[in-house]
Design a protein around this motif. Structure first.
Motif, PDB file in Angstrom:
ATOM      1  N   MET A   1       0.845  -1.186   0.000  1.00 40.67           N
ATOM      2  CA  MET A   1       0.000   0.000   0.000  1.00 40.67           C
ATOM      3  C   MET A   1       0.882   1.237   0.000  1.00 40.67           C
ATOM      4  SD  MET A   1      -2.438   1.550   3.027  1.00 40.67           S
ATOM      5  CE  MET A   1      -1.335   1.130   4.313  1.00 40.67           C
ATOM      6  N   SER A   2       0.484   2.194  -0.731  1.00 43.74           N
ATOM      7  CA  SER A   2       1.186   3.470  -0.745  1.00 43.74           C
ATOM      8  C   SER A   2       0.473   4.438   0.193  1.00 43.74           C
ATOM      9  CB  SER A   2       1.215   4.045  -2.159  1.00 43.74           C
ATOM     10  OG  SER A   2       1.672   5.374  -2.127  1.00 43.74           O
ATOM     11  N   ARG A   3       1.080   4.625   1.359  1.00 43.55           N
ATOM     12  CA  ARG A   3       0.484   5.587   2.311  1.00 43.55           C
ATOM     13  C   ARG A   3       0.516   6.993   1.737  1.00 43.55           C
ATOM     14  NH1 ARG A   3       2.604   2.432   6.893  1.00 43.55           N
ATOM     15  NH2 ARG A   3       0.768   1.631   7.931  1.00 43.55           N
ATOM     16  N   ARG A   4       1.561   7.291   0.965  1.00 53.15           N
ATOM     17  CA  ARG A   4       1.646   8.625   0.357  1.00 53.15           C
ATOM     18  C   ARG A   4       0.441   8.853  -0.540  1.00 53.15           C
ATOM     19  NH1 ARG A   4       6.032  11.927  -1.265  1.00 53.15           N
ATOM     20  NH2 ARG A   4       6.681  11.560   0.868  1.00 53.15           N
ATOM     21  N   LYS A   5       0.109   7.883  -1.374  1.00 54.16           N
ATOM     22  CA  LYS A   5      -1.045   8.009  -2.271  1.00 54.16           C
ATOM     23  C   LYS A   5      -2.335   8.153  -1.447  1.00 54.16           C
ATOM     24  CE  LYS A   5      -1.198   7.712  -6.224  1.00 54.16           C
ATOM     25  NZ  LYS A   5      -1.153   8.766  -7.226  1.00 54.16           N
ATOM     26  N   ALA A   6      -2.448   7.365  -0.379  1.00 53.59           N
ATOM     27  CA  ALA A   6      -3.631   7.450   0.490  1.00 53.59           C
ATOM     28  C   ALA A   6      -3.739   8.837   1.111  1.00 53.59           C
ATOM     29  CB  ALA A   6      -3.558   6.375   1.572  1.00 53.59           C
ATOM     30  N   ARG A   7      -2.615   9.379   1.567  1.00 51.17           N
ATOM     31  CA  ARG A   7      -2.637  10.720   2.171  1.00 51.17           C
ATOM     32  C   ARG A   7      -2.998  11.781   1.136  1.00 51.17           C
ATOM     33  NH1 ARG A   7       2.050   8.465   4.907  1.00 51.17           N
ATOM     34  NH2 ARG A   7       1.560   8.205   7.116  1.00 51.17           N
ATOM     35  N   GLU A   8      -2.479  11.631  -0.069  1.00 50.78           N
ATOM     36  CA  GLU A   8      -2.805  12.592  -1.119  1.00 50.78           C
ATOM     37  C   GLU A   8      -4.306  12.607  -1.399  1.00 50.78           C
ATOM     38  OE1 GLU A   8      -0.445  11.625  -4.554  1.00 50.78           O
ATOM     39  OE2 GLU A   8       1.419  12.285  -3.604  1.00 50.78           O
ATOM     40  N   SER A  39      -4.680   1.538  -4.960  1.00 58.76           N
ATOM     41  CA  SER A  39      -5.007   0.188  -4.500  1.00 58.76           C
ATOM     42  C   SER A  39      -6.159   0.223  -3.498  1.00 58.76           C
ATOM     43  CB  SER A  39      -3.783  -0.455  -3.842  1.00 58.76           C
ATOM     44  OG  SER A  39      -3.513   0.174  -2.600  1.00 58.76           O
ATOM     45  N   LYS A  40      -6.762  -0.923  -3.288  1.00 54.62           N
ATOM     46  CA  LYS A  40      -7.847  -1.029  -2.293  1.00 54.62           C
ATOM     47  C   LYS A  40      -7.320  -0.683  -0.900  1.00 54.62           C
ATOM     48  CE  LYS A  40     -11.182  -2.195  -4.982  1.00 54.62           C
ATOM     49  NZ  LYS A  40     -12.171  -1.186  -5.304  1.00 54.62           N
ATOM     50  N   ASN A  41      -6.084  -1.111  -0.591  1.00 52.05           N
ATOM     51  CA  ASN A  41      -5.499  -0.787   0.715  1.00 52.05           C
ATOM     52  C   ASN A  41      -5.300   0.713   0.875  1.00 52.05           C
ATOM     53  OD1 ASN A  41      -5.410  -3.445   1.571  1.00 52.05           O
ATOM     54  ND2 ASN A  41      -3.302  -3.758   0.899  1.00 52.05           N
ATOM     55  N   GLN A  43      -7.028   3.014  -0.651  1.00 55.92           N
ATOM     56  CA  GLN A  43      -8.367   3.585  -0.508  1.00 55.92           C
ATOM     57  C   GLN A  43      -8.871   3.435   0.921  1.00 55.92           C
ATOM     58  OE1 GLN A  43     -11.295   2.535  -3.537  1.00 55.92           O
ATOM     59  NE2 GLN A  43      -9.629   2.164  -4.986  1.00 55.92           N
ATOM     60  N   GLU A  44      -8.620   2.287   1.520  1.00 56.21           N
ATOM     61  CA  GLU A  44      -9.066   2.051   2.892  1.00 56.21           C
ATOM     62  C   GLU A  44      -8.340   2.972   3.876  1.00 56.21           C
ATOM     63  OE1 GLU A  44     -10.738   0.890   6.407  1.00 56.21           O
ATOM     64  OE2 GLU A  44     -11.506   0.739   4.362  1.00 56.21           O
ATOM     65  N   TYR A  45      -7.033   3.141   3.687  1.00 56.94           N
ATOM     66  CA  TYR A  45      -6.277   4.021   4.578  1.00 56.94           C
ATOM     67  C   TYR A  45      -6.757   5.475   4.397  1.00 56.94           C
ATOM     68  CZ  TYR A  45      -2.429   5.632   7.461  1.00 56.94           C
ATOM     69  OH  TYR A  45      -1.681   6.187   8.475  1.00 56.94           O
ATOM     70  N   ALA A  46      -7.016   5.866   3.160  1.00 60.27           N
ATOM     71  CA  ALA A  46      -7.542   7.210   2.901  1.00 60.27           C
ATOM     72  C   ALA A  46      -8.896   7.391   3.580  1.00 60.27           C
ATOM     73  CB  ALA A  46      -7.653   7.453   1.399  1.00 60.27           C
ATOM     74  N   ARG A  47      -9.737   6.352   3.519  1.00 58.86           N
ATOM     75  CA  ARG A  47     -11.049   6.419   4.172  1.00 58.86           C
ATOM     76  C   ARG A  47     -10.893   6.624   5.673  1.00 58.86           C
ATOM     77  NH1 ARG A  47     -13.981   4.009   7.365  1.00 58.86           N
ATOM     78  NH2 ARG A  47     -12.688   2.157   7.494  1.00 58.86           N
ATOM     79  N   GLN A  48      -9.955   5.888   6.284  1.00 59.07           N
ATOM     80  CA  GLN A  48      -9.704   6.045   7.724  1.00 59.07           C
ATOM     81  C   GLN A  48      -9.262   7.474   8.039  1.00 59.07           C
ATOM     82  OE1 GLN A  48      -6.895   3.139   9.165  1.00 59.07           O
ATOM     83  NE2 GLN A  48      -8.024   1.456   8.218  1.00 59.07           N
ATOM     84  N   LEU A  49      -8.368   8.016   7.215  1.00 59.03           N
ATOM     85  CA  LEU A  49      -7.882   9.378   7.437  1.00 59.03           C
ATOM     86  C   LEU A  49      -9.006  10.402   7.306  1.00 59.03           C
ATOM     87  CD1 LEU A  49      -4.499   9.293   5.478  1.00 59.03           C
ATOM     88  CD2 LEU A  49      -4.800   9.300   7.966  1.00 59.03           C
ATOM     89  N   VAL A  50      -9.813  10.257   6.286  1.00 59.02           N
ATOM     90  CA  VAL A  50     -10.901  11.222   6.050  1.00 59.02           C
ATOM     91  C   VAL A  50     -11.955  11.137   7.148  1.00 59.02           C
ATOM     92  CG1 VAL A  50     -12.821  11.823   4.512  1.00 59.02           C
ATOM     93  CG2 VAL A  50     -10.555  11.366   3.562  1.00 59.02           C
ATOM     94  N   THR A  51     -12.469   9.940   7.390  1.00 64.21           N
ATOM     95  CA  THR A  51     -13.543   9.816   8.387  1.00 64.21           C
ATOM     96  C   THR A  51     -13.028  10.102   9.789  1.00 64.21           C
ATOM     97  OG1 THR A  51     -13.235   7.415   8.542  1.00 64.21           O
ATOM     98  CG2 THR A  51     -14.912   8.212   6.994  1.00 64.21           C
ATOM     99  N   GLY A  52     -11.817   9.665  10.089  1.00 62.55           N
ATOM    100  CA  GLY A  52     -11.254   9.922  11.411  1.00 62.55           C
ATOM    101  C   GLY A  52     -11.017  11.402  11.654  1.00 62.55           C
ATOM    102  N   THR A  53     -10.477  12.078  10.649  1.00 61.16           N
ATOM    103  CA  THR A  53     -10.247  13.521  10.778  1.00 61.16           C
ATOM    104  C   THR A  53     -11.567  14.252  10.951  1.00 61.16           C
ATOM    105  OG1 THR A  53      -8.211  13.373   9.460  1.00 61.16           O
ATOM    106  CG2 THR A  53      -9.229  15.544   9.665  1.00 61.16           C
ATOM    107  N   LYS A  54     -12.575  13.890  10.162  1.00 65.56           N
ATOM    108  CA  LYS A  54     -13.879  14.534  10.289  1.00 65.56           C
ATOM    109  C   LYS A  54     -14.526  14.225  11.648  1.00 65.56           C
ATOM    110  CE  LYS A  54     -15.751  16.683   7.493  1.00 65.56           C
ATOM    111  NZ  LYS A  54     -15.759  18.140   7.351  1.00 65.56           N
TER     112      LYS A  54
END
Length: 141
Positions: A1-8, A39-41, A43-54
């Motif tokens: 998983m690319s955490r950088r891509k998820a953060r972007e 990747s799906k991973n 996307q999932e990490y991005a979802r955690q970041l978005v929903t958690g931050t909100k």
């Protein structure tokens, strides 16, 4: 998983949510729709970041306001504000244990990519001061 891509992707979604009252998960899904480079991973990490931050937005904004006394939250550049929010979420509330210096470095890199060189220093200054003051003590791992 690319955490950088998820953060972007999470940053782009959070920025969009600053201006549009929409469901965070739907906004994220619209952003990654038809993209095969996420990747799906990621996307999932991005979802955690978005929903958690909100979910923790009021607490996170209070932390930022306490540190950036000379900068009102609404006067900060939207990209910078959301980078700092997301980094604080990762350090204080995130599901994974990441060292603060890793999160800060990633936040600075995002600022350099999506904002300005000065934004990198601004983001580093706020997050570094919070860590140094142990303002995130309860959640730092």
């Amino acid at each position: 998983m690319s955490r950088r891509k998820a953060r972007e992707i999470a940053l782009q979604t959070l920025f969009q949510l600053d201006f549009n009252d929409t469901d965070p998960v739907a906004a994220l899904a619209a952003l990654v729709q038809d993209r095969d480079d996420v990747s799906k991973n990621a996307q999932e990490y991005a979802r955690q970041l978005v929903t958690g931050t909100k979910d923790h937005l009021a607490e996170i904004d209070a932390i930022i306001a306490g540190q950036a006394k000379e900068w009102k939250l609404e006067r900060m550049a939207g990209v910078d504000r959301n980078i700092v929010r997301m980094a604080i979420y990762e350090m204080r509330y995130g599901q994974e244990k990441l060292p603060p210096n890793v999160v800060i470095n990633e936040a600075v890199e995002l600022a350099k990519i999506f904002s300005t060189e000065e934004s990198g220093r601004f983001v580093n200054g706020i997050l570094g001061a919070l860590v140094k003051k142990k303002a995130l003590q309860d959640g730092l791992r």
